[in-house]
Design an enzyme around this catalytic site. Structure first.
Site, short mmCIF file in Angstrom:
data_model
loop_
_atom_site.label_atom_id
_atom_site.label_comp_id
_atom_site.label_asym_id
_atom_site.label_seq_id
_atom_site.Cartn_x
_atom_site.Cartn_y
_atom_site.Cartn_z
N GLY A 35 -52.17 -57.88 -70.70
CA GLY A 35 -53.50 -58.20 -71.21
C GLY A 35 -53.35 -58.49 -72.52
CB SER A 36 -55.12 -57.46 -75.76
OG SER A 36 -54.94 -57.83 -77.02
CB SER B 215 -52.38 -61.06 -65.26
OG SER B 215 -53.46 -60.48 -65.75
CG ASP C 20 -53.72 -46.19 -75.12
OD1 ASP C 20 -52.40 -46.49 -74.98
OD2 ASP C 20 -54.63 -46.97 -75.60
CG HIS D 188 -52.12 -45.76 -79.28
ND1 HIS D 188 -52.30 -45.34 -80.50
CD2 HIS D 188 -53.04 -45.39 -78.49
CE1 HIS D 188 -53.32 -44.52 -80.60
NE2 HIS D 188 -54.01 -44.68 -79.38
N1 NAD Z 1 -55.79 -54.54 -77.75
C1 NAD Z 1 -55.34 -54.24 -78.91
O1 NAD Z 1 -55.46 -55.06 -79.92
C2 NAD Z 1 -54.09 -53.16 -79.23
C3 NAD Z 1 -53.72 -53.25 -80.49
C4 NAD Z 1 -52.89 -52.29 -80.77
C5 NAD Z 1 -52.10 -51.34 -79.79
N2 NAD Z 1 -52.74 -51.58 -78.45
C6 NAD Z 1 -52.14 -50.82 -77.37
O2 NAD Z 1 -51.57 -51.50 -76.53
C7 NAD Z 1 -51.62 -51.07 -75.02
C8 NAD Z 1 -52.23 -51.87 -74.27
O3 NAD Z 1 -53.50 -52.32 -74.60
P1 NAD Z 1 -54.10 -53.64 -74.29
O4 NAD Z 1 -55.40 -53.65 -75.24
O5 NAD Z 1 -53.15 -55.09 -74.53
O6 NAD Z 1 -54.52 -53.55 -72.71
P2 NAD Z 1 -55.48 -54.56 -71.99
O7 NAD Z 1 -56.63 -53.58 -71.27
O8 NAD Z 1 -55.64 -55.61 -72.51
O9 NAD Z 1 -54.51 -54.99 -70.68
C9 NAD Z 1 -54.08 -54.11 -69.74
C10 NAD Z 1 -53.15 -54.84 -68.68
O10 NAD Z 1 -52.67 -53.88 -67.71
C11 NAD Z 1 -52.86 -54.47 -66.46
N3 NAD Z 1 -52.89 -53.06 -65.85
C12 NAD Z 1 -54.25 -52.20 -65.59
N4 NAD Z 1 -54.08 -51.18 -64.73
C13 NAD Z 1 -52.70 -51.44 -64.36
C14 NAD Z 1 -51.95 -50.70 -63.42
N5 NAD Z 1 -52.46 -49.58 -62.92
N6 NAD Z 1 -50.54 -51.15 -63.18
C15 NAD Z 1 -50.24 -52.07 -63.71
N7 NAD Z 1 -50.91 -52.95 -64.73
C16 NAD Z 1 -51.96 -52.33 -65.04
C17 NAD Z 1 -53.95 -55.11 -66.45
O11 NAD Z 1 -54.11 -56.10 -65.52
C18 NAD Z 1 -53.76 -55.96 -67.67
O12 NAD Z 1 -53.02 -56.88 -67.66
C19 NAD Z 1 -52.16 -49.76 -75.39
O13 NAD Z 1 -51.34 -48.52 -75.59
C20 NAD Z 1 -53.10 -49.87 -76.68
O14 NAD Z 1 -53.64 -48.80 -77.26
C21 NAD Z 1 -53.68 -52.47 -78.35
MG MG Z 2 -56.44 -47.93 -81.07
#
Ligand code: NAD
Ligand code: MG
Ligand code: XAI
Ligand code: MG
Length: 348
Positions: free
Chosen positions: A31-32, A58, A88, A112
């Site tokens: 994801g992100s 993806s 999370d 995180h």
């Molecule tokens: N988004 C941000 O800008 C940001 C910033 C700092 C830290 N974080 C941390 O990064 C981590 C990821 O967050 P994100 O926002 O990138 O997530 P996201 O929601 O953008 O991406 C999630 C990914 O996980 C996959 N996924 C979902 N359920 C799944 C499962 N059961 N098995 C395998 N894959 C699965 C989805 O297909 C997707 O590719 C978290 O711990 C978040 O706190 C995020």
């Molecule tokens: Mg946060």
């Protein structure tokens, strides 16, 4: 290392890439954050396997970008470093699926600290448990890396089984571009509590309440919704960009003296010492004593009833309707972003 800061800021020269060169990293999630970490690591010469569910939309995208994709259990079993970049709320379940693939001396790494700090994931004692967390949304982690730059990041060591946990974290931070900008060492507790406080009280919660209330105040007083939208939401970005680039004084120097005097005298009518500070302290208390975490975990166990309701109400707010229609008028901005994204994908 710069010593004019209250804490050490690590740069490229402080990282030793040999700690990651011979490692295989399983990036769970695309994801992100996931896509940015996987692509940056790959282009830094690190062996990467992306871990995704079999039906993940993806899967093809990651393979098309030249990455190897496996299910999380297969990826983790093969890897030396397992990076948790699924949401999370699903991390505890994904952890159960990959737990057996963690060998002594492997690293379980987060962006995180929620699930470690609040005890939702309890790793074995013989693995390193660390955090490398860009302080930025994922698309910027990717975009800055491609330009030869990086976003600032954090590292933290929760458990140091190998004795090299910090060096290994710094090498990972370097491979995703963060040491180009600067990396600060923190703890899981500090990262979680400041991150949750920041997004609730200021960045996401505070700012949206402020914008909606400003909009409602103008519209209730008879001003047009379009004027209220431009004033209270659209222009926010321009002002925040000035603060991002030049701090508070950069912004005050750029706006008119009238705006500066009005802001300096009237801002505290709204974000007032007594009520606003009390509210912020309450937000922090609920983060520190685990009340927020318990509430959010229980929301997720019961299919998110309050979350769904609040989200629907936000979607229904008049400012979304007016804003959506106005943003269509200058859709070229969004189009430029989309073009840039397409260009990035074509380059991969
Ligand atoms: N988004 C941000 O800008 C940001 C910033 C700092 C830290 N974080 C941390 O990064 C981590 C990821 O967050 P994100 O926002 O990138 O997530 P996201 O929601 O953008 O991406 C999630 C990914 O996980 C996959 N996924 C979902 N359920 C799944 C499962 N059961 N098995 C395998 N894959 C699965 C989805 O297909 C997707 O590719 C978290 O711990 C978040 O706190 C995020
Ligand atoms: Mg946060
Ligand atoms: C981007 C944020 C808000 O800083 C991050 O903490 C998140 O949870 O998405
Ligand atoms: Mg954050």
């Amino acid at each position: 290392m710069a010593d004019e800061f209250t804490t050490t800021v690590y740069r490229d020269e402080d990282a030793d890439s040999s700690y990651i060169e011979s490692e295989t990293v399983a990036v769970l999630g695309y994801g992100s954050q996931g896509h940015a970490h996987a692509l940056n690591l790959h282009e830094s010469g690190v062996d990467v396997i992306v871990g995704l569910r079999e039906n993940s939309s993806s899967w093809d995208e990651a393979e098309d970008a030249g990455l190897r994709v496996e299910t999380p259990d297969v990826a983790a079993a093969e890897a030396d470093v397992v990076k948790m970049l699924v949401p999370d709320t699903v991390q505890p379940a994904v952890y159960e699926a990959i737990e057996d693939g963690l060998d002594a001396g492997d690293t379980l790494q987060f962006a995180h600290g929620f699930n470690i700090h609040y005890g939702q994931i309890r790793p074995p004692e013989d693995v390193d448990v660390t955090m490398v967390a860009p302080k930025s949304p994922g698309h910027l982690v990717r975009r800055t890396y491609e330009r030869g730059e990086g976003v600032p990041g954090l590292i933290a060591v929760y458990q140091d089984a190998t004795g090299d946990a910090k060096e290994r974290s710094l090498a990972y931070a370097q491979a995703i571009g963060c040491t180009r900008a600067g990396v600060v060492e923190t703890t899981f507790q500090e990262e979680v509590e400041t991150d949750l406080f920041g997004e609730q009280a200021v960045l996401c919660g505070g700012v949206t309440e402020l914008m909606k209330m400003g909009y409602e105040t103008l519209v209730d007083a008879g001003y047009s919704p379009e004027m209220a939208y431009f004033e209270c939401m659209n222009e926010m970005k321009l002002i925040v960009d000035l603060i991002y680039e030049g701090g508070l004084m950069g912004m005050w120097n750029s706006v008119s003296d009238t705006a500066e005097y009005g802001g300096l005298t009237r801002g505290e009518y709204v974000v007032d010492e007594e009520y606003a500070r009390e509210g912020m302290e309450q937000v922090l208390d609920e983060v520190q004593d685990g009340e927020f975490a318990r509430e959010w975990i229980s929301e997720n166990q019961t299919n998110r009833p309050s979350y769904k309701q609040l989200r629907a109400a936000e979607e229904d707010h008049e400012i979304e309707d007016v804003g959506g229609r106005l943003r269509d008028l200058f859709a070229w901005e969004a189009q430029e972003d989309a073009d840039e994204k397409e260009q990035v994908q074509a380059d991969d």
